[in-house]
Design an enzyme around this catalytic site. Structure first.
Site, PDB file in Angstrom:
ATOM      1  N   ALA A 177      35.550 -15.316 -12.615  1.00  0.00           N
ATOM      2  CA  ALA A 177      34.298 -16.189 -12.698  1.00  0.00           C
ATOM      3  C   ALA A 177      33.102 -15.563 -12.484  1.00  0.00           C
ATOM      4  CB  ALA A 177      34.689 -17.353 -11.810  1.00  0.00           C
ATOM      5  N   GLU A 205      22.829 -24.613 -14.371  1.00  0.00           N
ATOM      6  CA  GLU A 205      23.503 -24.266 -15.752  1.00  0.00           C
ATOM      7  C   GLU A 205      23.641 -25.692 -16.565  1.00  0.00           C
ATOM      8  OE1 GLU A 205      27.570 -22.707 -14.703  1.00  0.00           O
ATOM      9  OE2 GLU A 205      26.754 -20.826 -13.947  1.00  0.00           O
ATOM     10  N   HIS A 263      34.014 -21.636 -24.222  1.00  0.00           N
ATOM     11  CA  HIS A 263      32.655 -21.086 -23.715  1.00  0.00           C
ATOM     12  C   HIS A 263      31.562 -20.924 -24.749  1.00  0.00           C
ATOM     13  CE1 HIS A 263      29.708 -19.313 -21.173  1.00  0.00           C
ATOM     14  NE2 HIS A 263      30.265 -19.824 -20.192  1.00  0.00           N
ATOM     15  N   ARG A 291      28.463 -27.818 -23.247  1.00  0.00           N
ATOM     16  CA  ARG A 291      29.103 -26.660 -23.723  1.00  0.00           C
ATOM     17  C   ARG A 291      29.766 -26.895 -25.014  1.00  0.00           C
ATOM     18  NH1 ARG A 291      32.124 -23.581 -18.686  1.00  0.00           N
ATOM     19  NH2 ARG A 291      30.249 -22.960 -17.809  1.00  0.00           N
ATOM     20  N   HIS A 317      37.953 -20.966 -22.886  1.00  0.00           N
ATOM     21  CA  HIS A 317      37.549 -20.445 -21.444  1.00  0.00           C
ATOM     22  C   HIS A 317      38.462 -21.279 -20.351  1.00  0.00           C
ATOM     23  CE1 HIS A 317      34.769 -19.157 -18.634  1.00  0.00           C
ATOM     24  NE2 HIS A 317      34.382 -20.465 -18.114  1.00  0.00           N
ATOM     25  N   ARG A 361      34.447 -30.109 -18.945  1.00  0.00           N
ATOM     26  CA  ARG A 361      34.274 -29.726 -17.551  1.00  0.00           C
ATOM     27  C   ARG A 361      32.712 -29.211 -17.469  1.00  0.00           C
ATOM     28  NH1 ARG A 361      33.779 -25.007 -14.952  1.00  0.00           N
ATOM     29  NH2 ARG A 361      34.644 -23.733 -16.831  1.00  0.00           N
TER      30      ARG A 361
END
Ligand code: SIN
Length: 534
Positions: free
Chosen positions: A60, A128, A245, A290, A346, A381
């Site tokens: 990670a 992020e 991802h 994402r 991912h 997520r």
């Protein structure tokens, strides 16, 4: 789908039987935290597939999201998580995550994890995608997982916890009351199958990115814990929701190395092959959710390569030393040259269905971390919530188990149930070829953009492979058995979800359908996927 209780046939008279109080499967953040906390009361044994540090936690990069910054609060973190989750979050689980996160991260710091700080010693938070605040803690720039793993391994090694590396857990064992009573594992040094009996089993074996041709996950991420739980009768939930991802390194011959979202959080820009910033007019731009960014890149890649441009950042090699080093291995200096990137599998939002206390539908079986699903991530997520999920829900399981572990089962009470497969001394198929084929099928037909025909073709081919597959006692081959099982489950749940939501996008059903705002649940023996309220 025809299926067996066990991945391999085995003989009750021919296995060594070991006993411990609590078995923890896996040694990422969730497994190590569980083991550490339960060792205060029980004898704990960790079984882990390779070296203790090998797993998704170690890899990670971006960080761990937590509402500890001055202008932040658990309410904001809760809101952002739910927004990203596209209507499928379990609100109570999200509340627990956001509210309990700060105390768990403080504990991680007290245990020796060194997060990056400003000169005045205050913690440095980054931003992020889909976070309304700067709330992502990081360590050594982009080596956050590695630092957390280092600190936790040190703690675990200092305690009387038994750590068995190179143990591949094949299946769960149940007693005559149908309660989970331990596991069957392949000792990769002696090459013997061993039984391990325990009062409770906690599965923390991580994700399944290796089912896909392009993945940021390490080789070990083949979903073995989920597959074993499924064979034993555990329910799996939301298995169609895979997070791709947006930015992994995309160079011929190079691994799909993660190029952290924190880079875009710090200002790196996405460019198409003409050098145009194609995310400029999309809400959220480079920091849109994402799934949105991954699909936008996928579309652009039809015309040519896509790049992540760090050149507008000051001293990117200092902030992102791991990415800098890896790109340099392939001749790219991120300070001067945009990096070719593309999406890669991912994170698995779905997994072994658990309630908010980590309990599965099987007695004595718990799960936490990426292999588990309580709905906290919904359909998509929020970036950097996974390490926090591991910490928070591991803690909750340990609180539950402190008062609640059942007695050990006797070996005589262990059920030897059916296996309809033969046992092959040698792989029955060209297993390397099959593994590659599974990854190709999943990438092409059950990947970022899915549709009915492709899913049907994928299901038919995987079913055929399942019928032809005969297990042999090699980890690589056993993993392939699990990959086929999980591939079938992902494809089946994706076929039956006729809508698009979060990580699951169907080009033949491109919008969310409010009647499908439900979790999918699948259990061995079910002909159809069930749907349960959020
Ligand atoms: C990243 O660094 O982009 C990955 C963080 C995450 O998946 O949460």
């Amino acid at each position: 789908m025809k299926d067996s209780d066990f991945l391999v046939p085995w003989d009750k008279d021919n296995v060594t039987v070991n006993h411990t109080e609590i078995l923890v499967l896996g040694s990422g953040i969730a497994g190590l935290f569980t083991a550490m906390k339960l060792s205060e009361k029980y004898e704990v044994t960790i079984l882990t597939k390779k070296h203790i540090s090998e797993g998704n936690t170690e890899h990670a990069q971006g960080g761990i999201a937590v509402a500890l910054n001055q202008d932040d609060s658990p309410e904001f973190h809760y809101g952002d998580t739910i927004f990203a989750g596209a209507g499928l979050c379990n609100l109570e689980a999200v509340k627990i995550l956001a509210e309990k996160g700060p105390e768990c991260v403080r504990e991680l710091i007290n245990l020796g994890t060194q997060f990056d700080r400003h000169d005045n010693d205050e913690l440095d938070f980054t931003k992020e995608a889909a976070h309304s605040r700067k709330r992502v803690l990081h360590a050594k720039g982009d080596a956050t997982g590695g630092e957390i793993e280092r600190a936790l391994v040190e703690v675990v090694r200092s305690k009387p916890i038994i750590v068995k590396e190179n143990y591949y857990v094949i299946d769960l064992l149940k007693n005559i009351k149908d309660e989970v009573a331990g596991v069957l594992a392949l000792n990769q040094e002696s090459l013997k199958i061993e039984a391990w009996l325990a009062r409770a089993v906690v599965i923390a074996t991580g994700g399944l990115g290796q089912l896909y041709k392009h993945t940021t996950n390490p080789e070990v991420a083949t979903g073995d814990g989920m597959a074993a739980a499924y064979r034993a009768g555990a329910e799996l939930m939301d298995m169609e929701f895979i997070q791709f991802h947006p930015t992994a390194l995309m160079l011929p011959g190079a691994p799909s190395f993660l190029i952290s979202e924190a880079a875009r959080g710090e200002g790196a820009k996405l460019l198409n092959f003409r050098g145009e910033r194609f995310m400029k007019d999309i809400p959220g731009q480079e920091l849109a959710p994402r799934d949105v960014v991954a699909r936008a890149i996928w579309e652009q890649m039809k015309n040519g390569p896509v790049y992540l441009d760090f050149t507008c950042l000051e001293r990117p090699h200092e902030r992102f030393p791991k990415i800098y080093g890896k790109c340099l291995e392939y001749g790219i200096d991120i300070a001067t040259t945009p990096v070719p990137v593309g999406p890669a599998a991912h994170y698995m939002m779905g997994g072994i269905r658990v309630n908010n206390e980590g309990e599965t539908n099987l007695a004595n079986l718990y799960a936490c971390g990426e292999c588990a699903c309580n709905g906290v991530h919904g359909a998509n997520r929020l970036a950097s919530n996974s390490l926090l999920d591991g910490l928070v829900f591991a803690t909750i399981i340990t609180e539950k188990l402190k008062d609640d572990a059942s007695p050990l089962s006797a070996w005589d009470d262990i059920k030897l149930y059916e296996n309809d497969k033969e046992y092959a001394q040698k792989a029955s198929l060209d297993i390397e070829k099959v593994r590659r084929e599974i990854k190709d099928i999943m990438w092409e037909k059950a990947g970022i953009i899915r549709k009915k025909e492709g899913l049907n073709q994928a299901y038919a081919r995987l079913e055929k492979l399942y019928e032809e597959y005969l297990p042999s006692p090699e980890v690589f081959d056993l993993e392939v058995g699990n990959m086929i099982t999980l591939g079938l489950i992902i494809v089946k749940t994706a076929m039956e979800r006729e809508e698009s939501r979060g990580g699951h996008y169907r080009s033949d059903f491109p919008f969310a359908n409010k009647h499908m705002q439900k979790h999918s649940v699948i259990k061995r023996g079910d002909d159809h996927v069930r749907y349960v309220s959020v």
